[in-house]
Every structure is written in C-alpha cells, then in structure tokens.
Design a protein around this motif. Structure first.
Motif: not given
Length: 495
Positions: A158-159, A189-191, A194-199, A261-265
């Motif tokens: 969780h972010f 650790d997750i810039p 990279a988070r934008q690509l996860y979204v 937005e990326l809330d968690a992975l």
C-alpha cells in the motif's frame, strides 16, 4: 527518511517506456495504424519458425496470421488493448495488441497446454461492511492469487500519502521463511515513472529476472517505439539488481487503482523463474479488479459516513459563529473546537494581516515560510508532516507539522488563513532494509545502487509530527464552506 535525491532523479529520468528492448519470453511486432510493419524484436524469426532475417519483415504488411486481430484495431484508442489467439504453421500464439497513439504493438506468447486446471475463482463477494471485513477479503484475495500463480509469496503493498509503501497483508507458502509484513519501503523503490506505467497496464509480468533483453529493431534512424502498454517491455537494470538482491527470480505485479492513481500493488514473487500464460494473468487480474471495485465502494460509503458526521460536527462551529456574529469574537470558543476536532497542539487564524492564536504555534518567521510554501499549491489546502523536509528555510521550531487552509472566502474579510500546528512526534519506522541507497563506483563512475539487504531496519524518526488523517484535507475544505455560510447567516441575523 534521508533518501538520497540523486538516486530518485536517476530513476525518474530513466525512459522505461523507450527501452528499445523486450523480455525474451515473447516476441514483438510493431506496425503503423494501417498495418505496415515498422519494428520487430530480433527473435521474431525464431518464434515464427522462418529462415528470413527479422529485418526483412520491416516495411512489409503484417503477417497474414495477424490480419484478423489487426481488424480489431479499428475499435481501439490510445492505451486500448485487445487479446486473442492465432496460429502460424505449427505455432500457436496468445496475441496482445495495444495502441500507443501512433502505432499498433503485437505481443506474441506461446500457447502451452497445462495439465493442471486453473483454480476456481469462488463465489462473488459483496462490498465490505467494515475495516475488519475488508482486511479479510484482501487476505483471501492474496491466498487465492498465491494458489493460482504457484508463486512463493504474495503481498499487498500500500502506498502512503508521502509516497512510501508498506506491506499491509501477505500470503506465503508454508516452507517460505521470513516476512515482509509491516515493513515500509521508501518511495524511491518504485519511482513515479514506473508507477505511471503500472496505472496503464493490468499487470506486469517478469518471468525471469536475470534474462537478457532482446533488442527491437526498425529502419535506421526510426524512433524507438513507445512500449508504455507492452508487458513484454524489458526490465530496467536497476530493477533487475533490486530483484536479485531480494532473491526474486520471477515477479508479477497487479495494480490497485483508486481515483485514477496507483493506490497499491499486489506483488507475487517466486525464487525461481516462472512464466504464466495470458489466460492465467487475465484470471488473476479479474480477481484483483473485483477487489478493487469493492475497495472503491467501501471507501465511497465510508466517505459518505464521514461527510454525514462532519456535517453534524461542524454545525456546532456554525452555531458558534452565528451566535457571536463575527469571526474574531467567536475565536476564543472556536479555537478550542478547532484544536479538539483536528487533534492539534495549536491554531493560528490570520484575518487581514491580524493574527489570533491558541496553544503552541509557529513563530512569525516560521509562519511566513509556511505561507510561501502554501501559496505554491494550486489547491486551497497545504499539509506537511515534516516542515524541516518540506520547507528548507524553516527556522528552528518545536512545531513539525502544519495544515494550512489559505485565502478562505469569508464575507467582509479580504484574507483569512488558518494554520493547524502539531508538535514533533518521536516514533519508530520499521523499514525493509536501510532505506539509504549505497554508493556504487562500478564502471569508474559514481552512482547509486539498490540496497542489498532487506532485513528489518528500525529508524528512530525525528523531525516529524503525527501524520494527518486522509480526511484532513476534506475537513478543511468543508470548513472553508462552513465559515462562508456562517458569516453570511450571522450578517443577516444582525441586520
């Protein structure tokens, strides 16, 4: 947490989507929107079982076996995705086609028979009624994904508002030792790149963390294709080293998206290389999306509950203002209500350059520094839990955290700003390894390397206040509205 800025800058500047290479467990063909091949991965000839060189496909129409899938491109916009299957000679492929705005990208994966059936998804679940039930559903999801993937460990990452991540749930095979549960990891650790690509993607699969990348070739001087929506995209060398340091041979990441937005992975780790099929990844993604929807519904209902309670709670403030007829006259009573409602150590109200305060507050010099920082914000609320970090010019102060609602629209006053102040709060944070990045002098240059240990590392955190709740911003925005309404009603009552 004293993260080295150079490492974050180094990571953020890495053009992950323009790597010009893919992972070797698949092949890639890129075409323009009309279906003329512009780029191919250098392993395409092997995958198609042909003797011709990969470069010979460039400038030619898409292979015939992709034409039917290409016809589906008419319904795709930028970021769109289509999955299907096709065959070429004796070869059968799962094909994932994506649209990057200018090109179509065809990912080819082998279709392999699986003797073991996919685990059943189970009965559909309803939205959680409370936090406890939500945590149970999250844990059940991780347990199911562990069984479906055959991986060693699955955790929910969780972010936090400041960008750091924390493992809040975990599921492991019985023989797996150690745990990441409760550990925090730094934002670097997750810039963000990279988070934008996860979204943008339903999953990120890395079947072999040590695999060498396969170059993607095109005509000389042709621009590198945008691989933002391509799961085959090669793995950053920094991330490869990071995974090696964690003892991870294969990984799958499934994003939890809230409000765009990326809330968690959800991260699945295997100690050895392991590849899943597209159908398996789709099944895991479907379960994750179902939980994501339940999480959204839970938060929406929780928000309505908070807003309902907030309205009743703020009715008291409105009555105080109406009874006194003026903000300055109401301040002695209102200030105590503010300190109790927002759980702060001091409050300052600025009205047209005059200051009214209660409790332990910022000095005038500190207030000026905070006011300058708040004015940069495009929103009317600015918050910090570490003024020393967020305001470099901040003078020495026992106040470590501030929430500011500036330029509140209160009738008869040109400028009203509220400062909520919190004292420094000493506490411990348990990190997954020392969050400071080690210096790396390889290749004769000075850089920053991923840390090599993820053992629990306890930081004695100083210079921070107690964190602001996720509702603080909403409370302050509501307060702005309440003050405006109350001032208007008070003026009418005294006319």
């Amino acid at each position: 947490m004293p993260t080295q800025k150079g490492f974050i800058d180094q990571c953020e500047q890495e053009p992950l989507h323009l790597s010009g290479a893919i992972q070797p467990h698949g092949a890639l063909i890129v075409s323009d929107l009309q279906g003329t091949v512009s780029h191919v991965s250098s392993n395409i000839s092997v995958w198609l079982g042909v003797n011709s060189q990969a470069e010979q496909l460039i400038g030619q129409p898409l292979p015939a076996f992709l034409q039917e899938i290409h016809n589906s491109a008419l319904s795709l916009n930028e970021g769109g995705r289509y999955s299907g299957q096709c065959s070429h000679g004796k070869h059968e492929f799962d094909v994932v086609m994506s649209h990057n705005g200018q090109q179509l990208l065809f990912e080819l994966y082998p279709v392999e028979p699986h003797a073991d059936p996919m685990p059943m998804e189970g009965e559909a679940q309803t939205a959680a009624k409370d936090r406890h039930e939500l945590a149970e559903q999250c844990q059940q999801l991780l347990d199911t994904l562990l069984a479906m993937s055959g991986f060693d460990r699955v955790h929910y990452y969780h972010f936090m508002p400041e960008g750091d991540g924390e493992v809040t749930a975990e599921s492991c095979l019985p023989e797996v030792t150690g745990s990441y549960l409760g550990l925090r990891f730094p934002a670097s650790d997750i810039p963000q790149v990279a988070r934008q690509l996860y979204v943008k993607n339903p999953w990120r699969s890395i079947p072999d963390a040590r695999a060498e990348p396969i170059p993607v070739t095109g005509h000389v001087n042709s621009p590198v294709p945008n691989l933002s929506w391509v799961d085959l995209r090669s793995v950053s060398p920094v991330h490869q080293e990071y995974m090696a340091n964690m003892g991870v041979g294969a990984a799958i990441s499934l994003p939890i998206i809230q409000g765009g937005e990326l809330d968690a992975l959800i991260s699945c780790h295997s100690a050895v290389p392991k590849q899943l099929t597209i159908s398996q990844l789709q099944a895991m993604s479907a379960l994750t999306n179902a939980f994501n929807l339940r999480l959204r519904d839970y938060r929406a209902r929780r928000r309505l509950y908070v807003l309902d309670g907030l309205q009743r709670q703020f009715d008291h403030a409105k009555n105080v203002l109406i009874r006194h007829g003026d903000l300055t006259s109401a301040w002695p009573e209102l200030s105590h209500w503010l300190m109790e409602t927002f759980a702060v150590d001091g409050v300052v109200l600025e009205i047209n350059g005059d200051y009214y305060q209660e409790g332990v507050v910022l000095s005038p010099q500190g207030r000026a520094v905070v006011a300058n920082a708040a004015r940069v914000e495009t929103t009317p609320v600015w918050m910090s839990t570490s003024l020393g970090r967020d305001c470099p010019d901040m003078p020495l102060s026992e106040i470590a955290g501030v929430a500011v609602a500036h330029d509140m629209p209160v009738a008869n006053h040109h400028r009203v700003t509220l400062y909520l102040c919190r004292l420094e709060h000493l506490y411990e944070v348990t990190w997954g390894g020392n969050p400071d990045k080690p210096v790396d002098y390889r290749d004769g240059s000075r850089g920053i390397a991923p840390r090599r240990s993820f053992e629990a590392w306890v930081e004695q955190r100083v210079g921070h206040s107690r964190p602001w709740s996720s509702n603080t911003r909403m409370y302050l925005l509501k307060l702005r509205s309440i003050l405006q309404q109350a001032a208007s009603l008070a003026r009418q009552a005294h006319e």
